[in-house]
Design a protein around this motif. Structure first.
Motif, PDB file in Angstrom:
ATOM      1  N   GLY A  96     -13.458 -30.705 -12.057  1.00  0.00           N
ATOM      2  CA  GLY A  96     -13.051 -29.425 -11.476  1.00  0.00           C
ATOM      3  C   GLY A  96     -12.222 -29.620 -10.226  1.00  0.00           C
ATOM      4  N   PRO A  97     -11.611 -28.579  -9.722  1.00  0.00           N
ATOM      5  CA  PRO A  97     -11.692 -27.200 -10.214  1.00  0.00           C
ATOM      6  C   PRO A  97     -10.836 -27.000 -11.461  1.00  0.00           C
ATOM      7  CG  PRO A  97     -10.200 -27.292  -8.348  1.00  0.00           C
ATOM      8  CD  PRO A  97     -10.765 -28.679  -8.520  1.00  0.00           C
ATOM      9  N   TYR A  98     -11.136 -25.900 -12.158  1.00  0.00           N
ATOM     10  CA  TYR A  98     -10.431 -25.548 -13.377  1.00  0.00           C
ATOM     11  C   TYR A  98      -9.453 -24.421 -13.093  1.00  0.00           C
ATOM     12  CZ  TYR A  98     -14.659 -27.805 -15.181  1.00  0.00           C
ATOM     13  OH  TYR A  98     -15.688 -28.673 -15.414  1.00  0.00           O
ATOM     14  N   SER A  99      -8.246 -24.513 -13.655  1.00  0.00           N
ATOM     15  CA  SER A  99      -7.277 -23.423 -13.529  1.00  0.00           C
ATOM     16  C   SER A  99      -7.061 -22.793 -14.905  1.00  0.00           C
ATOM     17  CB  SER A  99      -5.958 -23.919 -12.940  1.00  0.00           C
ATOM     18  OG  SER A  99      -5.357 -24.867 -13.786  1.00  0.00           O
ATOM     19  N   TRP A 100      -7.012 -21.461 -14.927  1.00  0.00           N
ATOM     20  CA  TRP A 100      -6.925 -20.694 -16.163  1.00  0.00           C
ATOM     21  C   TRP A 100      -5.559 -20.055 -16.306  1.00  0.00           C
ATOM     22  CZ3 TRP A 100     -10.905 -20.741 -19.583  1.00  0.00           C
ATOM     23  CH2 TRP A 100     -12.142 -21.219 -19.120  1.00  0.00           C
ATOM     24  N   ALA A 101      -5.144 -19.860 -17.562  1.00  0.00           N
ATOM     25  CA  ALA A 101      -3.898 -19.144 -17.846  1.00  0.00           C
ATOM     26  C   ALA A 101      -4.102 -18.315 -19.112  1.00  0.00           C
ATOM     27  CB  ALA A 101      -2.737 -20.102 -18.028  1.00  0.00           C
ATOM     28  N   LEU A 102      -3.382 -17.206 -19.184  1.00  0.00           N
ATOM     29  CA  LEU A 102      -3.362 -16.369 -20.373  1.00  0.00           C
ATOM     30  C   LEU A 102      -1.915 -16.295 -20.824  1.00  0.00           C
ATOM     31  CD1 LEU A 102      -4.847 -14.537 -22.368  1.00  0.00           C
ATOM     32  CD2 LEU A 102      -4.375 -12.622 -20.817  1.00  0.00           C
ATOM     33  N   ASN A 103      -1.641 -16.829 -22.023  1.00  0.00           N
ATOM     34  CA  ASN A 103      -0.267 -16.924 -22.540  1.00  0.00           C
ATOM     35  C   ASN A 103       0.669 -17.549 -21.517  1.00  0.00           C
ATOM     36  OD1 ASN A 103      -1.110 -15.842 -24.913  1.00  0.00           O
ATOM     37  ND2 ASN A 103      -0.215 -13.830 -24.593  1.00  0.00           N
ATOM     38  N   GLY A 104       0.169 -18.542 -20.785  1.00  0.00           N
ATOM     39  CA  GLY A 104       0.980 -19.280 -19.823  1.00  0.00           C
ATOM     40  C   GLY A 104       1.023 -18.689 -18.429  1.00  0.00           C
ATOM     41  N   ALA A 105       0.516 -17.480 -18.242  1.00  0.00           N
ATOM     42  CA  ALA A 105       0.522 -16.848 -16.915  1.00  0.00           C
ATOM     43  C   ALA A 105      -0.765 -17.204 -16.171  1.00  0.00           C
ATOM     44  CB  ALA A 105       0.643 -15.335 -17.046  1.00  0.00           C
ATOM     45  N   ASP A 106      -0.625 -17.655 -14.940  1.00  0.00           N
ATOM     46  CA  ASP A 106      -1.760 -18.082 -14.119  1.00  0.00           C
ATOM     47  C   ASP A 106      -2.779 -16.962 -13.977  1.00  0.00           C
ATOM     48  OD1 ASP A 106      -3.362 -19.525 -12.345  1.00  0.00           O
ATOM     49  OD2 ASP A 106      -2.224 -18.812 -10.609  1.00  0.00           O
ATOM     50  N   LYS A 107      -4.067 -17.313 -14.174  1.00  0.00           N
ATOM     51  CA  LYS A 107      -5.157 -16.341 -14.051  1.00  0.00           C
ATOM     52  C   LYS A 107      -6.233 -16.792 -13.079  1.00  0.00           C
ATOM     53  CE  LYS A 107      -3.628 -13.174 -16.729  1.00  0.00           C
ATOM     54  NZ  LYS A 107      -3.337 -11.843 -16.213  1.00  0.00           N
ATOM     55  N   GLY A 108      -5.943 -17.797 -12.250  1.00  0.00           N
ATOM     56  CA  GLY A 108      -6.883 -18.171 -11.207  1.00  0.00           C
ATOM     57  C   GLY A 108      -7.700 -19.402 -11.522  1.00  0.00           C
ATOM     58  N   PHE A 109      -8.729 -19.613 -10.676  1.00  0.00           N
ATOM     59  CA  PHE A 109      -9.563 -20.808 -10.736  1.00  0.00           C
ATOM     60  C   PHE A 109     -11.021 -20.430 -10.928  1.00  0.00           C
ATOM     61  CE2 PHE A 109      -5.840 -21.956  -8.332  1.00  0.00           C
ATOM     62  CZ  PHE A 109      -5.522 -23.205  -8.821  1.00  0.00           C
ATOM     63  N   GLY A 110     -11.804 -21.364 -11.453  1.00  0.00           N
ATOM     64  CA  GLY A 110     -13.243 -21.168 -11.586  1.00  0.00           C
ATOM     65  C   GLY A 110     -13.752 -21.786 -12.867  1.00  0.00           C
ATOM     66  N   ALA A 111     -15.071 -21.753 -13.035  1.00  0.00           N
ATOM     67  CA  ALA A 111     -15.694 -22.323 -14.230  1.00  0.00           C
ATOM     68  C   ALA A 111     -15.597 -21.375 -15.421  1.00  0.00           C
ATOM     69  CB  ALA A 111     -17.160 -22.652 -13.954  1.00  0.00           C
ATOM     70  N   THR A 112     -15.324 -20.071 -15.163  1.00  0.00           N
ATOM     71  CA  THR A 112     -15.229 -19.100 -16.245  1.00  0.00           C
ATOM     72  C   THR A 112     -13.987 -18.238 -16.091  1.00  0.00           C
ATOM     73  OG1 THR A 112     -16.545 -17.458 -15.058  1.00  0.00           O
ATOM     74  CG2 THR A 112     -17.737 -18.954 -16.542  1.00  0.00           C
ATOM     75  N   TYR A 113     -13.571 -17.662 -17.217  1.00  0.00           N
ATOM     76  CA  TYR A 113     -12.479 -16.685 -17.241  1.00  0.00           C
ATOM     77  C   TYR A 113     -12.952 -15.529 -18.111  1.00  0.00           C
ATOM     78  CZ  TYR A 113      -8.205 -14.305 -18.521  1.00  0.00           C
ATOM     79  OH  TYR A 113      -7.260 -13.330 -18.737  1.00  0.00           O
ATOM     80  N   ILE A 114     -12.742 -14.317 -17.649  1.00  0.00           N
ATOM     81  CA  ILE A 114     -13.162 -13.133 -18.402  1.00  0.00           C
ATOM     82  C   ILE A 114     -11.929 -12.460 -18.990  1.00  0.00           C
ATOM     83  CG2 ILE A 114     -14.296 -10.894 -18.298  1.00  0.00           C
ATOM     84  CD1 ILE A 114     -16.043 -12.075 -16.045  1.00  0.00           C
ATOM     85  N   PHE A 115     -11.901 -12.392 -20.319  1.00  0.00           N
ATOM     86  CA  PHE A 115     -10.815 -11.759 -21.064  1.00  0.00           C
ATOM     87  C   PHE A 115     -11.253 -10.350 -21.432  1.00  0.00           C
ATOM     88  CE2 PHE A 115      -8.841 -10.519 -25.042  1.00  0.00           C
ATOM     89  CZ  PHE A 115      -7.502 -10.776 -24.802  1.00  0.00           C
ATOM     90  N   SER A 116     -10.414  -9.365 -21.169  1.00  0.00           N
ATOM     91  CA  SER A 116     -10.742  -7.963 -21.451  1.00  0.00           C
ATOM     92  C   SER A 116      -9.856  -7.435 -22.574  1.00  0.00           C
ATOM     93  CB  SER A 116     -10.557  -7.117 -20.189  1.00  0.00           C
ATOM     94  OG  SER A 116     -10.795  -5.767 -20.486  1.00  0.00           O
ATOM     95  N   PRO A 117     -10.402  -7.271 -23.793  1.00  0.00           N
ATOM     96  CA  PRO A 117      -9.592  -6.777 -24.909  1.00  0.00           C
ATOM     97  C   PRO A 117      -8.989  -5.398 -24.638  1.00  0.00           C
ATOM     98  CG  PRO A 117     -11.719  -7.557 -25.697  1.00  0.00           C
ATOM     99  CD  PRO A 117     -11.775  -7.564 -24.201  1.00  0.00           C
TER     100      PRO A 117
END
Length: 181
Positions: A96-117
């Protein structure tokens, strides 16, 4: 990562060389060359291992490596409906730390990512996560429109008194539908 191998070579000094693990877990084995075998599991995020090479007259040098748990993303692939609740993705292992992306767009850092349909809408999305040393994982999220949702009836079972009424509601499915008694 755990369970992997790494080949060490020494140069200079007075060959033949011997290799030892001064700190940490694993094994040194000699086949054609000296190979470090990382343990199959470790406690915690990572473990530091110190390897020492020594020549025939006692000259030595050390190398330090980090053994870390395999980098995982859970769940791997998801199909949800636009009306479903949030979907939590969790990264583990790696460093860690982990970095998240949705379709290539940065979504922040953390152990989890919450996707909202409901926020993203119908479509196909790639949720990706990268750890601090470049390990990468991704999951595909397919969000279906409400019209494709499975048909459910509420309540699914009930008891009523004679001459009483009960109201049923249907959710999902396609089209206006019909009720059959």
């Amino acid at each position: 990562p755990v369970g992997s191998e790494y080949m060490f070579t020494a140069s200079g000094g007075f060959p033949e060389y011997s290799y030892d693990i001064l700190a940490g877990l694993g094994q040194m084995r000699r086949n054609q060359a000296w190979v470090y075998h990382a343990p199959d599991s470790i406690v915690g995020d990572w473990e530091e291992v110190t390897i020492q090479a020594t020549d025939q007259v006692g000259n030595s040098d050390t190398a330090t490596i980090k053994v870390y748990n395999l980098f995982t993303l859970s769940p791997a692939n998801v199909t949800v409906y636009v009306t479903d609740g949030d979907q939590t993705f969790t990264a583990a292992g790696g460093v860690g730390p982990y970095s998240w992306a949705l379709n290539g767009a940065d979504k922040g850092f953390g152990a989890t990512y919450i996707f909202s349909p409901s926020t993203e809408g119908a479509g196909t999305y790639i949720v990706s996560v990268t750890d601090s040393i470049g390990n990468y994982n991704e999951a595909t999220v397919t969000v279906l429109p409400v019209s494709g949702a499975p048909l459910t009836i509420d309540p699914s079972a009930a008891a009523v008194l004679v001459n009483d009424t009960l109201t049923f509601k249907a959710f999902g499915g396609d089209g206006p539908g019909t009720y059959i008694w």
